[in-house]
Scaffold this motif. Structure first.
Motif, PDB file in Angstrom:
ATOM      1  N   ARG A  38      73.676  -5.508  32.737  1.00  0.00           N
ATOM      2  CA  ARG A  38      72.932  -4.701  33.698  1.00  0.00           C
ATOM      3  C   ARG A  38      73.172  -3.219  33.429  1.00  0.00           C
ATOM      4  N   MET A  58      76.335  -2.037  44.858  1.00  0.00           N
ATOM      5  CA  MET A  58      76.074  -1.201  43.701  1.00  0.00           C
ATOM      6  C   MET A  58      77.250  -0.265  43.433  1.00  0.00           C
ATOM      7  N   VAL A 109      70.981  -2.267  30.413  1.00  0.00           N
ATOM      8  CA  VAL A 109      69.566  -2.205  30.772  1.00  0.00           C
ATOM      9  C   VAL A 109      69.268  -0.901  31.496  1.00  0.00           C
ATOM     10  N   ASP A 110      70.135  -0.504  32.422  1.00  0.00           N
ATOM     11  CA  ASP A 110      69.928   0.736  33.156  1.00  0.00           C
ATOM     12  C   ASP A 110      70.062   1.945  32.239  1.00  0.00           C
ATOM     13  N   GLN A 121      72.689   6.529  37.892  1.00  0.00           N
ATOM     14  CA  GLN A 121      72.203   5.159  37.884  1.00  0.00           C
ATOM     15  C   GLN A 121      73.160   4.280  38.682  1.00  0.00           C
ATOM     16  N   SER A 178      76.980   4.079  37.670  1.00  0.00           N
ATOM     17  CA  SER A 178      77.298   3.857  36.257  1.00  0.00           C
ATOM     18  C   SER A 178      78.040   5.047  35.650  1.00  0.00           C
ATOM     19  N   ILE A 224      74.448   0.390  39.416  1.00  0.00           N
ATOM     20  CA  ILE A 224      74.517  -0.916  38.782  1.00  0.00           C
ATOM     21  C   ILE A 224      74.787  -1.968  39.855  1.00  0.00           C
ATOM     22  N   ASN A 225      73.970  -3.016  39.888  1.00  0.00           N
ATOM     23  CA  ASN A 225      74.155  -4.107  40.841  1.00  0.00           C
ATOM     24  C   ASN A 225      75.346  -4.952  40.396  1.00  0.00           C
ATOM     25  N   THR A 247      77.639 -10.132  32.538  1.00  0.00           N
ATOM     26  CA  THR A 247      76.432  -9.888  33.322  1.00  0.00           C
ATOM     27  C   THR A 247      76.395  -8.451  33.816  1.00  0.00           C
ATOM     28  N   VAL A 248      77.512  -7.975  34.336  1.00  0.00           N
ATOM     29  CA  VAL A 248      77.568  -6.584  34.807  1.00  0.00           C
ATOM     30  C   VAL A 248      77.337  -5.638  33.635  1.00  0.00           C
TER      31      VAL A 248
END
Length: 84
Positions: free
Chosen positions: A74, A11, A77-78, A2, A14, A4-5, A70-71
């Motif tokens: 994300r 990116m 969520v991933d 995955q 992860s 991660i932005n 925020t990171v």
């Protein structure tokens, strides 16, 4: 794997992230300086203020202009998407 932005279309994998931390403390500033000296610092802030420091398992240190919360969100969520 995955991705991660971390802001501005950048990116990171992860699977390789060890920690996502704020850059204010002296030990983190020391980690950043040591990575800069070793040539393993990746600055993905595009000239903006560093808000998150991402430590990778390859000893690379990535600077991001996006807040650690925020990171991390994300990242979560991933992780949920990959479970489905």
């Amino acid at each position: 794997m995955q991705l991660i932005n971390i802001g501005f279309g950048n990116m990171v994998s992860s699977d390789r992230v060890v920690a996502i931390v704020a850059p204010e403390s002296a030990p983190i500033k020391r980690i950043i300086q040591e990575a800069r000296d070793k040539g393993t610092l990746i600055d993905a802030t595009y000239g903006r203020r560093t808000r998150a420091v991402i430590v990778m398992d390859s000893d690379h240190v990535v600077l991001s202009a996006v807040a650690p919360e925020t990171v991390g969100a994300r990242f979560e969520v991933d992780e949920e998407d990959s479970d489905e």
